[in-house]
Write an enzyme that holds these catalytic residues in place. Sequence first.
Site, PDB file in Angstrom:
ATOM      1  N   ASP A 207      38.277  31.507  35.260  1.00 23.35           N
ATOM      2  CA  ASP A 207      37.783  30.198  34.847  1.00 23.35           C
ATOM      3  C   ASP A 207      36.864  30.317  33.634  1.00 23.35           C
ATOM      4  O   ASP A 207      35.719  29.886  33.651  1.00 23.35           O
ATOM      5  CB  ASP A 207      37.049  29.527  36.010  1.00 23.35           C
ATOM      6  CG  ASP A 207      36.668  28.083  35.698  1.00 23.35           C
ATOM      7  OD1 ASP A 207      37.363  27.461  34.872  1.00 23.35           O
ATOM      8  OD2 ASP A 207      35.661  27.603  36.262  1.00 23.35           O
ATOM      9  N   GLU A 446      35.508  37.876  42.927  1.00 19.56           N
ATOM     10  CA  GLU A 446      36.343  36.975  43.716  1.00 19.56           C
ATOM     11  C   GLU A 446      37.816  37.371  43.749  1.00 19.56           C
ATOM     12  O   GLU A 446      38.706  36.550  43.475  1.00 19.56           O
ATOM     13  CB  GLU A 446      36.195  35.534  43.216  1.00 19.56           C
ATOM     14  CG  GLU A 446      34.807  34.959  43.422  1.00 19.56           C
ATOM     15  CD  GLU A 446      34.750  33.452  43.175  1.00 19.56           C
ATOM     16  OE1 GLU A 446      35.782  32.870  42.776  1.00 19.56           O
ATOM     17  OE2 GLU A 446      33.680  32.858  43.376  1.00 19.56           O
ATOM     18  N   GLU A 537      26.633  33.712  43.461  1.00 18.73           N
ATOM     19  CA  GLU A 537      26.929  32.468  42.741  1.00 18.73           C
ATOM     20  C   GLU A 537      26.642  31.283  43.647  1.00 18.73           C
ATOM     21  O   GLU A 537      26.932  31.319  44.847  1.00 18.73           O
ATOM     22  CB  GLU A 537      28.401  32.378  42.302  1.00 18.73           C
ATOM     23  CG  GLU A 537      28.803  33.269  41.150  1.00 18.73           C
ATOM     24  CD  GLU A 537      30.254  33.024  40.722  1.00 18.73           C
ATOM     25  OE1 GLU A 537      30.771  31.904  40.965  1.00 18.73           O
ATOM     26  OE2 GLU A 537      30.863  33.953  40.159  1.00 18.73           O
TER      27      GLU A 537
END
Length: 647
Positions: A207, A446, A537
């Site tokens: 992202d 992730e 995060e």
Amino acid sequence: MMASIQQVVFPFIVCLLHGFLICQGAITGGMLYAKESESREVKELNGLWNFRADKSSARDEGFTQKWFMQSLAKTGAVIDMPVPCSYNDVTQDRTLRDFVGWAWYDKEFIAPNSWGSTLNRVFLRFESAHYNTVVWVNSKQVVTHEGGHLPFEAEVTSLLNYGQENRITVAVNNTLTPDTLPPGTVTHKGDTKRYPPGYYVQNLQMDFFNYAGIQRPVKLYTTPLVYIDDITINTTISGSTGIVDFSIAHISGAVNVTVELFDAANQLIAKYSGAKGKLTVKNAKFWWPYTMSDTPAYLYKMKVNVSSSGVHDIYRLPVGIRTVKTTDKQFLINGQPFYLHGVNKHEDADIRGKGLDLPLVIKDFSLLKWLGANGFRTSHYPYAEEIMDLCDKLGIVVIDESPGVGIKTLENFDNTSLAHHIEVMTEMWRRDKNRPSVVMWSVANEPNSKASVAGPYFKSVIDHVRSLDSTRPVTFVVGGGSQPTTDHAAQYVDVLCINTYYGWYSDPGHLEVITLQANNDLVEWHKEFNKPVIQSEYGADTIPGFHVDPPLMFTEEYQVEFLKNYHTAFDELRKDFFVGELIWNFADFMTDQSVTRAVGNKKGVFTRQRQPKASAHLLRQRYQSLINDTLTNCNKHNNIVKSNTIL
């Protein structure tokens, strides 16, 4: 975007493209930062280069027409392109912003006459180019490199014309495939009623925007024929004594090696003759994060001198004496509990993209200190060495993360991906191994760690990192809805780093559930693995200037309340196993276009132009309070230690 054959869209799956070697194995040897000394000179090649994106349908015209055989300007139209800089946002050309494929650069320069001595070697070094790179000097291929964000170099001594003009040609390809880091895919759109013939799109699995080009400095540097290839140091502490173990790798036959250590006042405090040994520093001044000491970030200077037959090579390296250890509930720096309160960042800004920009770097560090942040994670790739130098100098702690972001599909876990991941970790360790600011390695962000294949994959990567470095903990960052009982890879890390977005991606708009969910889930992670935990995060997208009360999503009020609810959970868990919090994100940053991203990711506490949102003031108040608590506790500990020493 147009392409006629898939092989060129994925040019690095094969080793030859139209007869030209475009991939190579892992880099061997050292990767010391290029700096001047009595025996070394550095010539920067930054500035305006000639540039052209290869927009041919197969993206291969530069190779078929051999653009590297002459000046790029003689093979077609070129534009000026600054180096270092991402090329995407510099012009008004939308096709260049979104370009995927080979982009070409060249630059002419004069190699000094004095460098032509038979006693010199000359190296060409790229601090980073994204993603795959081929380099020619005077039309001769000298190096290829797979991967962005890390340096590579080649010796070019015999290829230069000294006292005359020379030409460097560079081809850079930003295509992401299932085996690159980060990975991606390319989709070919075959419906000619909806798409032009040969149309394809690059699909990102991360992202953030896929900025490309020569994004960090390019340098020529010299060494003598006898030269220092690499330096490796490890530091330990015994009471008030610091111990610096070192190993010097050199290129030559029999040599004399002298290693000296100087304090900050340039006073010689230790000396050793030999390529491997240890330096002992009594009453040493240790390297501390700036939030743990009134005299933080103390750096000694190591001077290495390698000589043979009257030829000397000298290299100086900053040395911070510090240790890092973890227990089941603590993260210890120099034996004292350390609580990380910091940020996640990106190398990202208007116009220059991911290009190194020193004024921006200094501004960011000023904002970090204003916030009271004592560290950051290099999300999601290694940052420029100039940034890392400032962390060493200022006492900012770093979780050094690889580009392993978006490892989701089974293809991303295959043996080719694993081999490349291990190569990247080796390159990353080689570059940053001596930095006191680097307190933990992160091998990925992730990944799909719920997949059974993730277990053996990450065990292999983490075991490899530990084989290189036994002095730092290793982690990867868990996210994507993983749970303690279904995660196959978290068992192998030293510190659990957890990403969650309660009240945003889950239960959006429901601030009232955040504290409960954060508290319960963090407790479950620790209960399952009995390791310290960091909230790596948490954040909420916020459009600057949007205000609604009671708070609604995307407003500044919502971001403030969102953070407060997380902080309530953190403050309760800090009394036990919880050792850190990293906001997502330091500043807004660019992403690929989508219906969920309004001109990029807006989770920053600062705008992309580095102006504070309301949440920045909240975070500053919190972090400054945490600094005061930490310094008070550290001073109490130091006074106790001094009292015991006197007794």
